[in-house]
Design a protein around this motif. Structure first.
Motif, mmCIF file in Angstrom:
data_model
loop_
_atom_site.group_PDB
_atom_site.id
_atom_site.type_symbol
_atom_site.label_atom_id
_atom_site.label_comp_id
_atom_site.label_asym_id
_atom_site.label_seq_id
_atom_site.Cartn_x
_atom_site.Cartn_y
_atom_site.Cartn_z
ATOM 1 N N THR A 105 -3.773 3.045 -5.278
ATOM 2 C CA THR A 105 -3.237 2.002 -4.806
ATOM 3 C C THR A 105 -4.443 0.800 -4.822
ATOM 4 O O THR A 105 -5.734 1.357 -5.034
ATOM 5 C CB THR A 105 -2.978 1.951 -3.476
ATOM 6 N N ARG A 106 -4.319 -0.517 -4.870
ATOM 7 C CA ARG A 106 -4.909 -1.573 -4.752
ATOM 8 C C ARG A 106 -4.802 -2.129 -3.536
ATOM 9 O O ARG A 106 -4.104 -3.208 -3.336
ATOM 10 C CB ARG A 106 -4.817 -2.449 -6.074
ATOM 11 N N PRO A 107 -5.470 -1.846 -2.404
ATOM 12 C CA PRO A 107 -5.616 -2.513 -0.989
ATOM 13 C C PRO A 107 -5.894 -4.109 -1.195
ATOM 14 O O PRO A 107 -6.448 -4.525 -1.809
ATOM 15 C CB PRO A 107 -6.111 -1.706 -0.259
ATOM 16 N N TRP A 108 -4.825 -4.479 -0.280
ATOM 17 C CA TRP A 108 -4.981 -6.322 -0.346
ATOM 18 C C TRP A 108 -6.086 -6.632 0.252
ATOM 19 O O TRP A 108 -6.553 -5.950 1.383
ATOM 20 C CB TRP A 108 -3.948 -6.674 0.619
ATOM 21 N N LEU A 109 -6.787 -7.528 -0.285
ATOM 22 C CA LEU A 109 -8.312 -7.676 0.214
ATOM 23 C C LEU A 109 -9.286 -6.753 0.270
ATOM 24 O O LEU A 109 -10.461 -6.671 0.813
ATOM 25 C CB LEU A 109 -8.268 -8.368 1.618
ATOM 26 N N ASN A 110 -8.881 -5.768 -0.714
ATOM 27 C CA ASN A 110 -9.889 -4.528 -0.715
ATOM 28 C C ASN A 110 -10.295 -3.688 0.490
ATOM 29 O O ASN A 110 -11.012 -3.105 0.905
ATOM 30 C CB ASN A 110 -11.273 -5.069 -1.161
ATOM 31 N N LEU A 111 -9.330 -3.741 1.695
ATOM 32 C CA LEU A 111 -9.200 -3.159 2.776
ATOM 33 C C LEU A 111 -7.798 -2.529 3.064
ATOM 34 O O LEU A 111 -6.883 -3.443 3.338
ATOM 35 C CB LEU A 111 -9.686 -4.335 3.889
ATOM 36 N N ALA A 112 -7.858 -1.481 3.472
ATOM 37 C CA ALA A 112 -6.377 -0.687 3.644
ATOM 38 C C ALA A 112 -5.780 -1.477 4.878
ATOM 39 O O ALA A 112 -4.516 -1.278 4.773
ATOM 40 C CB ALA A 112 -6.470 0.494 3.703
ATOM 41 N N PHE A 113 -6.286 -1.659 5.547
ATOM 42 C CA PHE A 113 -5.861 -2.262 6.971
ATOM 43 C C PHE A 113 -5.145 -3.445 6.776
ATOM 44 O O PHE A 113 -3.901 -3.768 7.627
ATOM 45 C CB PHE A 113 -6.905 -2.426 8.119
ATOM 46 N N PHE A 114 -5.405 -4.327 5.732
ATOM 47 C CA PHE A 114 -4.547 -5.557 5.673
ATOM 48 C C PHE A 114 -3.517 -5.274 4.639
ATOM 49 O O PHE A 114 -2.723 -6.159 4.363
ATOM 50 C CB PHE A 114 -5.529 -6.311 4.686
ATOM 51 N N ASP A 115 -3.191 -4.022 4.172
ATOM 52 C CA ASP A 115 -2.356 -3.758 3.104
ATOM 53 C C ASP A 115 -0.963 -3.245 4.083
ATOM 54 O O ASP A 115 -1.182 -2.195 4.458
ATOM 55 C CB ASP A 115 -2.692 -2.727 2.140
ATOM 56 N N LEU A 116 -0.156 -4.033 4.177
ATOM 57 C CA LEU A 116 1.237 -3.726 4.964
ATOM 58 C C LEU A 116 2.260 -2.999 4.299
ATOM 59 O O LEU A 116 3.390 -2.873 4.821
ATOM 60 C CB LEU A 116 1.577 -4.957 5.831
ATOM 61 N N ARG A 117 2.070 -2.769 3.056
ATOM 62 C CA ARG A 117 3.129 -2.254 2.169
ATOM 63 C C ARG A 117 3.509 -0.904 2.373
ATOM 64 O O ARG A 117 2.773 -0.133 2.943
ATOM 65 C CB ARG A 117 2.891 -2.374 0.695
ATOM 66 N N GLY A 118 4.855 -0.328 2.385
ATOM 67 C CA GLY A 118 5.200 0.821 2.691
ATOM 68 C C GLY A 118 4.900 1.877 1.561
ATOM 69 O O GLY A 118 4.715 1.414 0.468
ATOM 70 N N LEU A 119 4.968 3.001 1.738
ATOM 71 C CA LEU A 119 4.970 4.075 1.037
ATOM 72 C C LEU A 119 5.751 3.908 -0.303
ATOM 73 O O LEU A 119 5.296 4.237 -1.514
ATOM 74 C CB LEU A 119 5.062 5.629 1.443
ATOM 75 N N ASP A 120 7.072 3.395 -0.298
ATOM 76 C CA ASP A 120 7.706 3.320 -1.399
ATOM 77 C C ASP A 120 7.504 2.236 -2.294
ATOM 78 O O ASP A 120 7.853 1.936 -3.531
ATOM 79 C CB ASP A 120 9.463 3.104 -0.832
ATOM 80 N N SER A 121 6.378 1.356 -1.985
ATOM 81 C CA SER A 121 5.782 0.313 -2.724
ATOM 82 C C SER A 121 5.044 0.988 -4.061
ATOM 83 O O SER A 121 4.847 0.527 -4.734
ATOM 84 C CB SER A 121 4.961 -0.556 -2.029
ATOM 85 N N PHE A 122 4.516 2.146 -3.393
ATOM 86 C CA PHE A 122 3.620 2.944 -4.561
ATOM 87 C C PHE A 122 4.522 4.054 -5.328
ATOM 88 O O PHE A 122 4.204 4.267 -6.356
ATOM 89 C CB PHE A 122 2.522 3.402 -3.929
ATOM 90 N N THR A 123 5.429 4.904 -4.677
ATOM 91 C CA THR A 123 5.958 5.862 -5.319
ATOM 92 C C THR A 123 7.034 5.298 -6.162
ATOM 93 O O THR A 123 7.402 6.061 -7.035
ATOM 94 C CB THR A 123 6.739 6.623 -3.826
ATOM 95 N N SER A 124 7.250 4.121 -6.021
ATOM 96 C CA SER A 124 8.403 3.536 -7.213
ATOM 97 C C SER A 124 7.611 3.486 -8.524
ATOM 98 O O SER A 124 8.406 3.352 -9.637
ATOM 99 C CB SER A 124 8.650 2.026 -6.753
ATOM 100 N N ALA A 125 6.341 3.628 -8.629
ATOM 101 C CA ALA A 125 5.772 4.025 -9.754
ATOM 102 C C ALA A 125 6.122 5.237 -10.687
ATOM 103 O O ALA A 125 6.203 5.340 -11.837
ATOM 104 C CB ALA A 125 4.316 3.969 -9.775
ATOM 105 N N ALA A 126 6.583 5.989 -9.909
ATOM 106 C CA ALA A 126 7.312 7.523 -10.625
ATOM 107 C C ALA A 126 8.477 7.903 -9.870
ATOM 108 O O ALA A 126 8.605 8.673 -8.986
ATOM 109 C CB ALA A 126 6.106 8.643 -10.242
ATOM 110 N N PRO A 127 9.783 7.009 -10.086
ATOM 111 C CA PRO A 127 10.767 7.128 -9.352
ATOM 112 C C PRO A 127 11.409 8.425 -9.589
ATOM 113 O O PRO A 127 12.444 9.014 -8.742
ATOM 114 C CB PRO A 127 11.839 6.257 -9.941
ATOM 115 N N ASP A 128 11.167 9.378 -10.540
ATOM 116 C CA ASP A 128 11.852 10.620 -10.598
ATOM 117 C C ASP A 128 11.195 11.828 -9.728
ATOM 118 O O ASP A 128 11.441 12.769 -9.795
ATOM 119 C CB ASP A 128 11.779 10.999 -12.160
ATOM 120 N N ILE A 129 10.023 11.449 -8.985
ATOM 121 C CA ILE A 129 9.492 12.512 -8.381
ATOM 122 C C ILE A 129 9.923 12.370 -6.911
ATOM 123 O O ILE A 129 9.876 11.259 -6.353
ATOM 124 C CB ILE A 129 7.764 12.380 -8.303
ATOM 125 N N ASP A 130 10.165 13.414 -6.186
ATOM 126 C CA ASP A 130 10.910 13.416 -4.766
ATOM 127 C C ASP A 130 9.924 14.051 -3.819
ATOM 128 O O ASP A 130 10.205 13.747 -2.566
ATOM 129 C CB ASP A 130 12.061 14.367 -4.844
#
Length: 250
Positions: A105-130
């Motif tokens: 991932t690329r955390p907002w402001l380079n700090l993970a605490f500021f990144d409020l996106r859920g996990l599905d914001s990243f797993t959508s990169a590979a939707p066929d993986i369960d």
């Protein structure tokens, strides 16, 4: 007259608060961009030249996948504070070689605490993986613990949870470094009670905090005695074994 004076005072107070907020937000924005630890060019070159994987700079993050496209397990990996996400590509490329899809991932402001996106914001990169693990290094691992409820497994690299996941059925692998001067083995042990009872904790002899990425020395860290190549191989072997035991067939 008193009403006018009261309104002036109120405007002054509100204006002062607005100035403080603007300065504070501006300060955070500037601080988040200063001192970001860049990926070392040589390890990154091995990733870009690796014929066994594909590297995609996708909207969700940096995606490392097997070249043959055959992947059943995914890993969302969250970088440490103010570390270039590309600095983790070399240590994670072995997982892609062995059949996993990794989304850094690329955390907002380079700090993970500021990144409020859920996990599905990243797993959508590979939707066929369960089947997905979420993990991270340092502060990224702390954030991974917060997202772990939506994953099948949790991977901690030189990190520990501030969130209690002890009552979950998560499969957990926590990897520490004996020479880590930041997330020390003692700190990781002190937070052990926040993990499930069957969590697997491994300490790599000679590994420092910065050994979990390729971005150079880090202030406050210990001195590593393990080579980068051995570190990469060790982490790959540990995560592969963990995935085969805990995630295969889910």
């Amino acid at each position: 007259m008193q009403k006018k004076r009261g309104r002036r005072v109120l405007r002054w107070i509100l204006g002062s608060i607005a100035v403080v907020l603007v300065l504070g937000i501006g300060g955070i924005l500037v601080w988040s961009q200063v001192g970001v630890m860049a990926a070392e060019p040589e390890p990154l070159a091995t990733v870009r030249e690796n014929p066994d994987i594909t590297v995609t700079d996708a909207p969700e993050g940096i995606v490392l996948a097997p070249a043959d496209g055959d992947s059943e397990i995914g890993v969302v990996f969250i970088p440490g504070a103010k570390v270039d996400p590309w600095a983790y590509a070399a240590i994670l490329q072995g997982l892609a070689e062995d059949g996993m899809t990794v989304v850094i991932t690329r955390p907002w402001l380079n700090l993970a605490f500021f990144d409020l996106r859920g996990l599905d914001s990243f797993t959508s990169a590979a939707p066929d993986i369960d089947t997905w693990a979420v993990g991270g290094h340092s502060l990224g691992g702390v954030r991974a613990c917060q997202l772990a409820a939506d994953a099948d497994a949790l991977l901690l690299f030189g990190s520990y949870c501030a969130t209690d996941v002890s009552d979950t059925d998560l499969a957990v692998l926590s990897i520490a470094g004996s020479e880590d001067g930041l997330s020390t083995p003692e700190k990781i042990a002190d937070a052990r009670h926040l993990l499930p009872a069957d969590a697997e904790l491994v300490e790599i002899p000679g590994a420092s905090h910065a050994s979990f990425g390729d971005y150079g020395p880090q202030a406050g860290d210990g001195t590593p005695t393990i080579s980068d190549e051995e570190m990469h191989q060790t982490v790959t072997a540990l995560v592969d074994a963990f995935a085969q035991e805990s995630l295969a067939g889910r």
